[in-house]
Design a protein around this motif. Structure first.
Motif, short mmCIF file in Angstrom:
data_model
loop_
_atom_site.label_atom_id
_atom_site.label_comp_id
_atom_site.label_asym_id
_atom_site.label_seq_id
_atom_site.Cartn_x
_atom_site.Cartn_y
_atom_site.Cartn_z
N ARG A 225 13.95 -0.72 -10.79
CA ARG A 225 14.18 0.69 -10.45
C ARG A 225 15.38 1.24 -11.21
NH1 ARG A 225 10.67 2.26 -6.90
NH2 ARG A 225 9.79 0.86 -5.28
N ALA B 113 -1.31 3.76 -12.89
CA ALA B 113 -0.26 4.74 -12.60
C ALA B 113 -0.80 6.15 -12.38
CB ALA B 113 0.79 4.72 -13.69
N PRO B 114 -1.65 6.67 -13.33
CA PRO B 114 -2.11 8.05 -13.12
C PRO B 114 -3.24 8.17 -12.11
CG PRO B 114 -3.03 7.18 -15.14
CD PRO B 114 -2.11 6.12 -14.61
N MET C 143 5.98 1.64 -12.29
CA MET C 143 4.72 2.39 -12.24
C MET C 143 4.99 3.67 -11.45
SD MET C 143 1.00 0.74 -11.36
CE MET C 143 1.46 0.49 -9.65
N GLY C 144 5.77 4.59 -12.08
CA GLY C 144 6.18 5.80 -11.37
C GLY C 144 7.17 5.44 -10.27
N GLN C 145 6.91 5.91 -9.02
CA GLN C 145 7.76 5.56 -7.89
C GLN C 145 7.41 4.19 -7.32
OE1 GLN C 145 10.34 7.40 -6.79
NE2 GLN C 145 9.95 8.72 -8.58
N ARG C 146 6.38 3.58 -7.85
CA ARG C 146 5.96 2.27 -7.37
C ARG C 146 6.35 1.19 -8.37
NH1 ARG C 146 1.84 5.97 -6.61
NH2 ARG C 146 1.11 6.30 -4.47
N ASP D 155 -3.27 7.85 -6.81
CA ASP D 155 -3.39 8.84 -5.74
C ASP D 155 -4.84 9.28 -5.54
OD1 ASP D 155 -0.27 10.27 -6.84
OD2 ASP D 155 -0.66 8.79 -5.24
N ASP E 194 5.67 0.12 -2.76
CA ASP E 194 5.74 1.57 -2.81
C ASP E 194 7.19 2.02 -2.95
OD1 ASP E 194 5.10 1.70 0.80
OD2 ASP E 194 6.92 1.14 -0.35
N ALA E 195 7.42 3.32 -2.79
CA ALA E 195 8.77 3.87 -3.01
C ALA E 195 9.80 3.27 -2.05
CB ALA E 195 8.73 5.38 -2.86
N GLY F 263 14.12 0.99 -15.25
CA GLY F 263 12.85 1.58 -15.65
C GLY F 263 12.08 0.74 -16.63
N GLN G 221 -0.50 0.73 -16.71
CA GLN G 221 -0.79 2.00 -17.37
C GLN G 221 -2.10 2.60 -16.87
OE1 GLN G 221 -0.65 0.81 -21.46
NE2 GLN G 221 1.57 0.97 -21.61
#
Length: 861
Positions: free
Chosen positions: A142, A75-76, A169-172, A79, A106-107, A145, A72
């Motif tokens: 994936r 995740a944000p 964790m999002g796309q990861r 980037d 990663d994705a 979720g 958590q």
């Protein structure tokens, strides 16, 4: 047919009856004892298995919570180019989070970041870029979720058998990996019995952990096996297994959410040992018991034949009324009827006499213990019969008949309670209303005031008319005293909670007023009109601060740092101040015990106590008088504490403050510790002095007794617990001047006004101040790493994160940073019952520039 003699009849029948114990014992062993032993074995295994399963599930649930918190947080922020992802992953991999490697896919399911312990840090470059698309748990995360625990697989990091927790964790995907060896070490450390095998199996039946590690990695197929037991183990809810070359029996329990199972097993031979021991014990005991029973029965048969013959002659004597006849020696063959009559008569008489005597003794004892007496009123003769305890409660001498006139009894209650009791008595007679009354009496023997509760029921005669009253009386004096003490304590606690809350909010506002006033005064010329006005504002704010400190002291929310102190030394240090305070017309005397014990107390609180008591004594002696301060050691026992509700047995140092002033009546004494209660004229006092003393003493685990009478003066006796350690009296630290300083300070405070004034005061002292509005912004500043802070100043209680949590997080990012906590009251995480923890720097609101400068220098040192 002639009758058979008694001896022969008993011997023949006893031969048959002697077989009954054998049959009964055998039945008990087969149908009760063996099932009980089996059930105990099964229940023991079930309990252990469920316990281990619960611990394993909790262990991995804790690991999942830790990894989720990391996901958590990351995740944000992933980037952000300046985010130190690898150090954070390393911190989790090397901390107490049960993961030996943490990496991010990663994705495209390729490892993009890896966190490793220090001993494996060299493998980081080998792991980056590894494709994880073949891992089932990655694909499952994936799809769903949700977080997924994997089955066992060959570790990506160490090449060992491992399990992993994958977190979206999002796309990861964030993956935490731990080896089976670490799980085995955890299971081996669980508090299971050393003779039991504790096994954890994955969803394929493979042994992934075992408290006997030689079995790790074996395959154990359990899916299709039903509980079974053979031989002595028949009927048990257990399964039989083979581990290595040994046979085990045990219980399998599923581990919640993980898809694993826990097996707690025992060697089959050890499981059989209690059953075999039971059978051996019974097998040996039964023949011995049977032989002894037959021998005893044989001897008993011989004796009974002669005894019952003698009973016949005695029965004839009893039938004639001759109860003192000796037992005859002759033997008579036929005796059954007379012997039975004799036995029944003797047993019945003896039992009735013993039952009557025992019942009377128990009743008398029970009434004395419960302080409950019983009585009975004959309405026709108006005579009252009372038990011994009823006479004792009323303080009346017991006469031979234990009776007295009903009119005499009605005169014992106090005059003001009699009309109510008479009306209740009439309602019972005429309406059948329940009689349950409380009233007061003066004991006839000593005149002592006692509280009594009486209950009574009406007994009707055959014609339905009132015949008598049957009731009880109980001495409830001690209960009434305890009720009054409880109500007083509850009232004081409620007032304290309100006072503490008000003082906390007011302290924040005073911090702003006092801070800006002090800063503005520094900008004014000496003696200027504006400076004088600001000085008056500062004086009023200081007076308000003193009032809030008194409120916090009363409510026991004042921050204190108690240390072992010599109370005599503290008092000697304040005598000159007290003498100036009370004036020359009052004679001040101090008598201190020469071998006084140490007490653990904050020195400033002793000053507060002495000043408040001295001011009260001065106001009570407007024409002058004497003020005496005394100290002594005292040990309180159980008997003393039973009569003083707030006291506890133990060793205390007593501080007594006595004056020869006007004194107080009982009603005033009952209210003197209430906040804002005062007998002084309007504007002459706040009513917080004694409330402050009360709060300080209670906060330090002590209690107060007050002795006062009008025109005879007042004595306050304060009892402070003895400090039992070997500590020496603490030395008083010197006060530092508000000297300027240097350095960069990170200030975190959720109140905008308090944050602004504190920042201004720090800048005025020469420090560089960075003051984010929220704890999360402060963490961002430290993660960035471009600015190093010398000191963190943080409020203790904030909406998003506590001060202690913020300190712990920032300490991991900048380990060398100092920390200073600020707060308006003690209901928080850095103190316990108002007492400051060791090695914690704290500054209470409101504070002035000198206090702030001193505390900042201490925290940065």
């Amino acid at each position: 047919m002639s009758p058979i003699s008694l001896g022969r009849r008993l011997r023949l029948r006893f031969a048959l009856v002697a077989l009954v114990p054998l049959l009964v014992v055998g039945a008990l062993v087969l149908f009760w004892l063996l099932p009980q032993v089996r059930e105990e074995i099964s229940d023991h295994h079930q309990e252990l298995a469920h316990g281990v399963a619960a611990q394993v599930a909790e262990h991995f649930s804790e690991a999942e919570r830790n990894l989720r918190s990391l996901a958590q947080y990351l995740a944000p922020r992933l980037d952000q180019p300046a985010l130190p992802v690898t150090p954070l992953l390393d911190a989790y991999a090397t901390g107490e989070y049960d993961f030996e490697a943490i990496y991010i896919a990663d994705a495209s399911d390729t490892i993009s970041a890896v966190g490793l312990p220090l001993v494996r840090a060299g493998r980081r470059t080998d792991l980056l870029g590894i494709d994880l698309s073949h891992r089932d748990f990655i694909a499952q995360v994936r799809r769903s979720g949700q977080a997924v625990w994997s089955g066992t697989f060959l570790s990506t990091v160490g090449g060992q058998l491992a399990v992993a927790l994958a977190m979206p964790m999002g796309q990861r995907v964030l993956v935490g990996e731990t080896t089976v060896g670490r799980l085995t070490a955890y299971v081996s450390g669980l508090p299971a019995q050393s003779r039991l095998a504790t096994v954890v199996l994955d969803d394929r039946g493979q042994v992934i952990a075992h408290n006997r590690s030689s079995f790790t990695g074996q395959q154990l197929q359990l899916q299709n096996q039903e509980p079974r037991g053979t031989g002595l183990l028949g009927g048990l809810a257990l399964q039989e297994f083979e581990l290595g070359d040994e046979k085990y029996v045990g219980t399998v329990v599923a581990v919640r959410r993980l898809g694993w199972r826990v097996l707690v097993a025992q060697l089959r031979e050890e499981a059989l040992r209690p059953l075999r021991a039971t059978l051996w014990s019974v097998g040996l005991a039964m023949p011995c018991a049977l032989l002894l029973a037959m021998l005893a029965g044989w001897l008993l048969a011989r004796g009974l034949a002669g005894d019952f013959a003698r009973f016949t002659g005695q029965a004839r004597a009893l039938a004639q009324g001759r109860y003192d006849q000796p037992w005859p020696d002759s033997r008579v063959r036929e005796f059954a009827d007379l012997g039975a009559d004799l036995q029944k008569m003797a047993v019945a008489i003896r039992q009735r006499e013993e039952a009557l005597a025992g019942s009377e003794a128990r009743l008398v004892k029970a009434q004395a213990v419960a302080h409950v007496g019983s009585y009975e009123v004959d309405l026709a003769s108006r005579l009252v019969w009372g038990s011994a305890e009823a006479f004792r409660i009323y303080g009346l001498p017991i006469n031979a008949t234990k009776t007295m006139d009903f009119g005499q009894v009605q005169q014992i209650p106090l005059r003001e309670d009699r009309p109510r009791l008479d009306q209740a008595f009439q309602d019972l007679l005429t309406k059948g209303t329940a009689y349950d009354q409380e009233f007061r009496i003066r004991r006839v023997s000593d005149g002592e005031l006692r509280h009594i509760r009486s209950r009574a029921e009406l007994i009707l005669d055959a014609g339905g008319s009132p015949a008598k009253l049957v009731g009880t009386i109980q001495d409830i004096t001690e209960r009434k005293q305890l009720e009054r003490q409880l109500l007083q304590a509850q009232k004081m606690e409620a007032i304290g909670q309100l006072a503490g809350g008000v003082a906390h909010d007011f302290n924040n506002m005073l911090s702003v007023i006092m801070g800006y006033t002090e800063l503005l005064r520094a900008e004014q010329a000496e003696g200027s009109p504006q400076g004088r006005k600001l000085a008056l504002i500062e004086k009023a704010a200081g007076h308000s601060r003193d009032i809030t400190r008194q409120l916090l002291a009363f409510s026991r929310k004042q921050i204190i740092a108690p240390q072992p102190q010599d109370l005599n030394g503290l008092i000697n240090g304040t005598l000159k101040t007290l003498a100036r305070l009370i004036g020359e017309d009052i004679q001040l005397t101090f008598h201190g015990d020469t071998d006084l014990w140490l007490v653990k107390v904050d020195p400033s609180q002793v000053d507060q106590i002495l000043v408040n008591l001295a001011v009260n004594a001065r106001d009570a002696m407007p024409e002058g008088g004497k003020l005496l301060i005394e100290t002594t050691n005292i040990v309180l026992d159980e008997d003393y504490c039973r009569h003083h509700g707030e006291s506890q047995p133990g060793s205390y140092v007593m501080l007594a403050v006595s004056d020869t002033g006007q004194g107080m009546d009982p009603k005033t004494v009952a209210r003197i510790f209430e906040p804002f209660f005062t007998t002084k004229a309007v504007g002459k006092g706040t009513g917080l002095g004694l409330a402050t003393v009360y709060g300080i003493v209670k906060q330090n685990g002590g209690f107060i007794n007050v002795y006062s009478e009008p025109e005879r003066g007042t004595t306050f006796k304060l009892y402070l617990p003895r400090s039992l350690g070997q500590d020496k009296p603490a030395e008083t630290a010197a006060t530092l001047r508000p000297e300027p300083g240097s350095g960069t300070i990170l200030l975190v405070e959720d109140d905008d006004l308090v944050r602004q004034v504190t920042a201004s005061m720090l800048e005025d002292l020469g420090y560089v101040v960075v003051s984010p509005k929220a704890p999360s912004e402060a963490v961002e500043l430290c993660i960035d790493g471009r600015q190093i802070f010398d000191l963190l100043i943080t409020d203790v209680v904030m909406p998003d994160m506590s001060g202690k949590q913020l300190r712990d997080l920032i300490k991991t990012l900048q380990p060398g940073i100092g920390v200073l906590f600020i707060s308006g009251y003690t209901n928080n995480v850095i103190v316990h019952h108002g007492v400051l923890e060791e090695d914690v720097h704290f500054l209470a609101k409101p504070f002035n520039l000198a206090d702030l400068a001193r505390k900042v220098r201490e925290a940065m040192a």
